[in-house]
Design a protein around this motif. Structure first.
Motif, mmCIF file in Angstrom:
data_model
loop_
_atom_site.group_PDB
_atom_site.id
_atom_site.type_symbol
_atom_site.label_atom_id
_atom_site.label_comp_id
_atom_site.label_asym_id
_atom_site.label_seq_id
_atom_site.Cartn_x
_atom_site.Cartn_y
_atom_site.Cartn_z
ATOM 1 N N VAL A 116 10.148 -8.085 -3.131
ATOM 2 C CA VAL A 116 8.778 -8.536 -3.386
ATOM 3 C C VAL A 116 7.793 -7.417 -3.061
ATOM 4 N N ALA A 117 7.983 -6.774 -1.920
ATOM 5 C CA ALA A 117 7.106 -5.664 -1.528
ATOM 6 C C ALA A 117 7.166 -4.532 -2.546
ATOM 7 N N LEU B 247 5.893 -3.617 3.091
ATOM 8 C CA LEU B 247 4.876 -2.933 2.287
ATOM 9 C C LEU B 247 4.551 -1.557 2.850
ATOM 10 N N VAL B 248 4.555 -1.442 4.162
ATOM 11 C CA VAL B 248 4.363 -0.125 4.784
ATOM 12 C C VAL B 248 5.484 0.819 4.362
ATOM 13 N N ASN B 249 6.719 0.325 4.376
ATOM 14 C CA ASN B 249 7.865 1.155 3.996
ATOM 15 C C ASN B 249 7.844 1.534 2.517
ATOM 16 N N GLU B 250 7.238 0.679 1.672
ATOM 17 C CA GLU B 250 7.134 0.991 0.254
ATOM 18 C C GLU B 250 5.987 1.966 -0.051
ATOM 19 N N ASN B 251 5.082 2.124 0.906
ATOM 20 C CA ASN B 251 3.912 2.986 0.711
ATOM 21 C C ASN B 251 3.746 3.925 1.896
ATOM 22 N N PRO B 252 4.776 4.748 2.198
ATOM 23 C CA PRO B 252 4.719 5.574 3.405
ATOM 24 C C PRO B 252 3.607 6.618 3.368
ATOM 25 N N ASP B 253 3.239 7.092 2.165
ATOM 26 C CA ASP B 253 2.200 8.115 2.086
ATOM 27 C C ASP B 253 0.832 7.570 2.499
ATOM 28 N N ALA C 194 0.153 4.567 3.903
ATOM 29 C CA ALA C 194 0.220 3.933 5.225
ATOM 30 C C ALA C 194 0.240 4.989 6.318
ATOM 31 N N GLY C 195 0.799 6.163 5.985
ATOM 32 C CA GLY C 195 0.802 7.261 6.943
ATOM 33 C C GLY C 195 -0.569 7.890 7.098
ATOM 34 N N GLU C 196 -1.327 7.951 5.991
ATOM 35 C CA GLU C 196 -2.685 8.512 6.057
ATOM 36 C C GLU C 196 -3.614 7.625 6.872
ATOM 37 N N ASN C 197 -3.450 6.299 6.710
ATOM 38 C CA ASN C 197 -4.315 5.365 7.433
ATOM 39 C C ASN C 197 -3.511 4.117 7.764
ATOM 40 N N ARG C 198 -3.362 3.830 9.046
ATOM 41 C CA ARG C 198 -2.529 2.701 9.483
ATOM 42 C C ARG C 198 -3.072 1.364 8.970
ATOM 43 N N LYS C 199 -4.333 1.349 8.521
ATOM 44 C CA LYS C 199 -4.938 0.103 8.058
ATOM 45 C C LYS C 199 -4.741 -0.124 6.560
#
Length: 696
Positions: free
Chosen positions: A333-334, A367-373, A375-380
Motif C-alpha cells: 500500500v505504501a 512510507l518513510v522507507n518508500e521515500n528515503p530521500d 524523509a531524510g531531508e525533512n523528518r516531517k
C-alpha cells in the motif's frame, strides 16, 4: 429577472427564472422581452400566480418587501430582527447558499423556533455561516449570550482565530475549568465543560438560563446520542435556542439528530457544491489486493514474527490490521501511494486513513522507507497524526496550512476524519474498512476544498478497502431521513471509538506475499455518479456528442469570444482537464488535449504555440511597449495557459508591473476595447494553423 431578445415572447424566460428563484430561495420571478414583464408570485399573496404587467407597472421594492413579510409571517417586531445586517467582510463574500441558510435560521428564530438543524456539505463554510447567524442575532439584541460547542480543540481554535475573530473582546474560550461570566460569546470543547465527576461539570457553574443561544458544531457526533454526557449539556440549557450544524446528520436506530433538532431547515449537498463549482470533484483509483479478495489461511503450525502460533482460520479484509497484520500488505500500500505521488507531485498533501493507531504507525514507517530521500531531508515529510501522539498532533496546523510545506503525508485513523480544514489535500488514501455513510462522507470531505491559489481544483481518492462502493449507495447524496428507533438500545460512546484495538490476540506475519490483482480509475460524472470508463474515453465520447468532426470543433473554438467559456462547458459535463493533462501531458493547452484525445491530432505544447506566434509579424502593427506587453502575455500563456490571456487581472502581477499600471498598459493600445481586440487577435494567431485546416 430573465431578459430575452425582442424576437421572443414576454414569458420565454420564465421557466429559467423560476429555476433560479427556486435555487436562490427568492419569492418573485420575472421574465421580459422588452415589451412587458411577466411576474410569477411564489408567495400566493398577489392573487394571481402569473400576471403580465406593463413596463411602467414594475412593483416597487417596498411593495415586494411588504408581500414578502406577509408570506413569511413577519410582523414589525420580527422584521427588525431579519433586517439586521450581516458583518461585512469583502474578503469573505457570502455565497448564495450561505445566505439562504443564514436567512432561514434568523427568520425561524424570529418566529420563535428553538431547535434548528442545518445540513451543509464539508467545505461549504458552516463556521462562517454560524458566525453570521450569531452576529446578526447578537447585533439585533435578540441573543445576548451565546455558547459555541465543538468536540475537537482544533475546531474551537480555528473558529476563534478565523471566522469568529470579529467578536473581539466580547469572546472567550472556556478553559482551565473556570466559568468567567463577563463575556458574551463563549467557545468551548464539550470535554472542557463536562465530565463523569460532578465537580468537573463546569457548565453547571452557569445558571440554566445563562445562554440564550447554543450552537453545536458537528452535531452528528457525541451530542447526537440521547444518553450521552454531552446531551446533558444541551438539556441543561434547554431554554436556549439550539442550532445543530453538520455535513452528515446521524440517523440510526439508536441515534438521531432529526429527533432532537427537527427536520433540517436547509440542506446543501456535496453534489450541489460540486455542480456549483464551490467544491472539488474527485477521481477514484480503486486497487484490489489478492489477499483482500480471496482471504488468507495460515498453514498448520504457522507462527508470526514473534513466534506466536497463528489461529487456524480464514482471515480476510475485516481482519487485516486488527487481528492480523500482513506486513507485506502494508508495504505494498505504501509503495502504491508513493508511486502515485512520484508520478504526479511528491509534495501533494496526502492523508492516509488507517484502521487504528498501530496501523497508522506502521504505515508511517512503510512510507518513510518508500521515500528515503525526502524523509531524510525533512523528518516531517511523513507524520503520524493521531489522538494519542503529541508530536503528530502538534503538526496538524502545519499540515492544513497551505503555506506550510511539511508535513506532506499524514497517516491517521480517526483524528483527521472530521473538522480538519485541509484546503490543499489532493490525495486521500482509504486503507480502512468504512461501514458508516456518515464517516465516509466526513472523510471524503477532507478533499473537497478548492484552493485556486495553490492549484487545487480536484482531488484523488485511492481506495484499497472497497470503501468507495458507498458512492453507489442512494443515500450518499440523498436527503437525511429519520430512522431513529425510539425503543432502541444505547447509542455510541466516545467519539474516539475505533482508535484502539479489538482486545483479541493479534498476529504479525512478515513472510506472506501480497500482490495487486486489479487497478482502475474512475471519475466524478456530471450526474453525480462515478464514470467507470477511462478519462480519455469519456472525454472523447463527451466531445464527440457536441462536435461530430474536428472541423466543427475548430470552427466553434475560433469563433468563441472567450475560450474559457468552452472549457467551462466541458468541465460541467465531467471533463476534468487538469486530470487529463496529467495523463496526456502538463505542457499542453486544453485545446491540444481535446484535439489529441477526441480527434487523434498530435498536440503542440504551449511553448511551441507561443514561439510560433513570436516568429510571425503580428506584433509589427503595435508600438514598442505594446509589443512588450503582448510578448509577456505569450510567456504567461506558455507557463500557465489560456486563462492568463483572457483575464485582465494578469496585468496587475509581475512582470507587467514593470511596464506600468493596468490602466497605463491598456492606454498603450488606445483603450480597453483595443486592448481586448489585441488579445483576441493574439489568441487567433495561437490557433491560426489549426484554423487554416478548415480550408484544406
Amino acid at each position: 429577472m430573465e431578459a430575452k431578445r425582442n424576437i421572443y415572447t414576454v414569458g420565454e424566460g420564465m421557466q429559467q427564472a423560476l429555476m433560479y428563484a427556486e435555487m436562490l430561495d427568492i419569492p418573485f420571478a420575472f421574465s421580459s422581452n422588452g415589451d412587458a414583464f411577466l411576474l410569477h408570485d411564489r408567495t400566493g399573496t398577489l392573487g394571481k400566480v402569473e400576471e403580465e404587467i406593463s413596463l411602467d407597472r414594475f412593483p416597487s421594492p417596498d411593495f415586494l418587501w411588504q408581500k414578502y413579510c406577509e408570506w413569511k409571517g413577519l410582523d414589525e417586531g420580527r422584521q427588525k430582527i431579519v433586517t439586521q445586517n450581516y458583518y461585512t467582510d469583502h474578503r469573505k463574500a457570502l455565497r448564495y447558499y450561505q445566505r439562504i441558510a443564514i436567512n432561514r435560521t434568523v427568520e425561524a428564530i424570529a418566529k420563535g423556533q428553538d431547535r434548528i438543524l442545518l445540513v451543509m456539505a464539508t467545505g461549504t463554510g458552516k463556521t462562517l455561516t454560524a458566525f453570521q447567524i450569531i452576529w446578526r442575532l447578537w447585533k439585533a439584541g435578540v441573543k445576548k449570550r451565546i455558547l459555541f460547542l465543538a468536540d475537537r480543540n482544533i475546531l474551537v481554535d480555528q473558529t476563534k482565530i478565523n471566522d469568529f475573530k470579529h467578536f473581539g473582546k466580547a469572546m472567550t474560550k472556556i478553559k482551565n475549568r473556570e466559568a468567567e461570566k463577563s463575556y458574551e460569546i463563549y467557545l468551548s470543547l464539550y470535554q472542557a465543560v463536562s465530565g463523569t465527576e460532578e465537580e468537573k461539570n463546569i457548565y453547571k457553574q452557569f445558571s440554566p438560563d445563562f445562554f440564550d443561544l447554543v450552537i453545536v458544531d458537528e452535531c452528528h457526533r457525541g451530542s447526537a446520542a440521547e444518553d450521552s454526557a454531552w446531551r446533558e449539556i444541551l438539556e441543561y440549557f434547554t431554554s436556549a435556542t439550539q442550532i445543530g450544524l453538520t455535513a452528515t446528520p446521524k440517523e440510526t436506530k439508536d441515534v438521531s439528530n432529526i429527533h432532537y433538532f427537527g427536520e433540517p431547515i436547509y440542506t446543501y449537498s456535496l453534489k450541489q457544491g460540486i455542480e456549483d463549482g464551490f467544491l472539488a470533484p474527485y477521481r477514484v483509483v480503486r486497487i484490489d489486493l489478492d489477499k483482500d479478495l480471496v482471504g488468507w489461511r495460515p498453514e498448520k503450525g504457522k507462527t508470526d514474527k514473534y513466534g506466536k502460533t497463528v489461529e487456524d482460520r480464514i482471515y480476510n479484509q475485516k481482519d487485516y490490521d486488527r487481528d492480523l497484520v500482513l506486513e507485506k500488505r502494508t508495504e505494498l500500500v505504501a509503495r502504491k501511494v508513493s508511486d502515485f505521488l512520484k508520478a504526479n507531485d511528491r509534495f501533494d498533501k496526502t492523508i492516509v486513513f488507517c484502521e487504528n493507531i498501530d496501523h497508522a504507525e506502521r504505515m508511517r514507517k512503510a512510507l518513510v522507507n518508500e521515500n528515503p530521500d525526502l524523509a531524510g531531508e525533512n523528518r516531517k515529510y511523513v507524520m503520524r497524526i493521531t489522538g494519542d501522539n503529541q508530536e503528530g498532533k502538534a503538526e496538524l496546523d502545519n499540515f492544513i496550512n497551505p503555506e506550510s510545506r511539511y508535513p506532506v503525508i499524514a497517516t491517521t485513523s480517526k483524528l483527521m476524519s472530521t473538522g480538519v480544514d485541509a484546503q490543499t489535500c489532493k490525495l486521500i488514501v482509504l486503507d480502512k474498512r468504512i461501514q458508516s455513510m456518515t464517516e465516509f462522507k466526513q472523510i471524503i470531505g477532507r478533499g473537497t476544498r478548492i484552493n485556486e491559489d495553490y492549484g487545487k481544483f480536484y482531488f484523488t481518492i485511492m481506495d484499497f478497502k472497497k470503501a468507495t462502493e458507498l458512492f453507489a449507495d442512494p443515500d450518499f447524496d440523498g436527503e437525511p431521513v429519520e430512522i431513529y428507533d425510539f425503543d432502541g438500545g444505547n447509542g455510541p460512546g466516545s467519539p474516539w471509538e475505533g482508535e484502539g484495538e479489538t482486545g483479541r490476540e493479534k498476529y504479525f506475519v512478515d513472510d506472506v506475499g501480497v500482490e495487486v490483482v486489479t487497478e482502475r480509475t474512475q471519475y466524478y460524472g456530471p450526474d453525480g455518479k462515478l464514470i467507470t470508463e477511462s478519462l480519455k474515453d469519456y472525454t472523447r465520447k463527451t466531445v464527440l456528442k457536441d462536435f461530430e468532426s474536428l472541423d466543427s470543433f475548430l470552427k466553434h473554438w475560433n469563433e468563441a469570444e472567450k475560450k474559457q467559456a468552452i472549457l467551462k462547458e466541458l468541465e460541467e459535463r465531467g471533463v476534468l482537464l487538469d486530470a487529463l493533462s496529467e495523463e496526456v501531458g502538463k505542457d499542453f493547452d486544453p485545446f491540444d488535449l481535446i484535439c489529441h484525445v477526441a480527434f487523434d491530432r498530435p498536440p503542440l505544447s504551449r511553448k511551441e504555440r507561443a514561439e510560433r506566434v513570436k516568429k510571425g509579424d503580428y506584433f509589427s502593427k503595435y508600438g514598442e511597449q505594446a509589443q512588450e506587453v503582448l510578448d509577456t502575455l505569450l510567456d504567461k500563456y506558455a507557463d500557465d495557459g489560456i486563462e492568463n490571456l483572457e483575464n485582465m487581472s494578469v496585468l496587475k502581477v509581475q512582470p507587467f508591473d514593470r511596464i506600468g499600471t493596468p490602466m497605463e498598459i491598456v492606454k498603450l493600445f488606445g483603450g480597453k476595447n483595443s486592448y481586448l481586440a489585441a488579445v483576441r487577435g493574439l489568441e487567433s494567431q495561437l490557433y491560426t494553423t489549426d484554423a487554416s485546416l478548415l480550408e484544406t
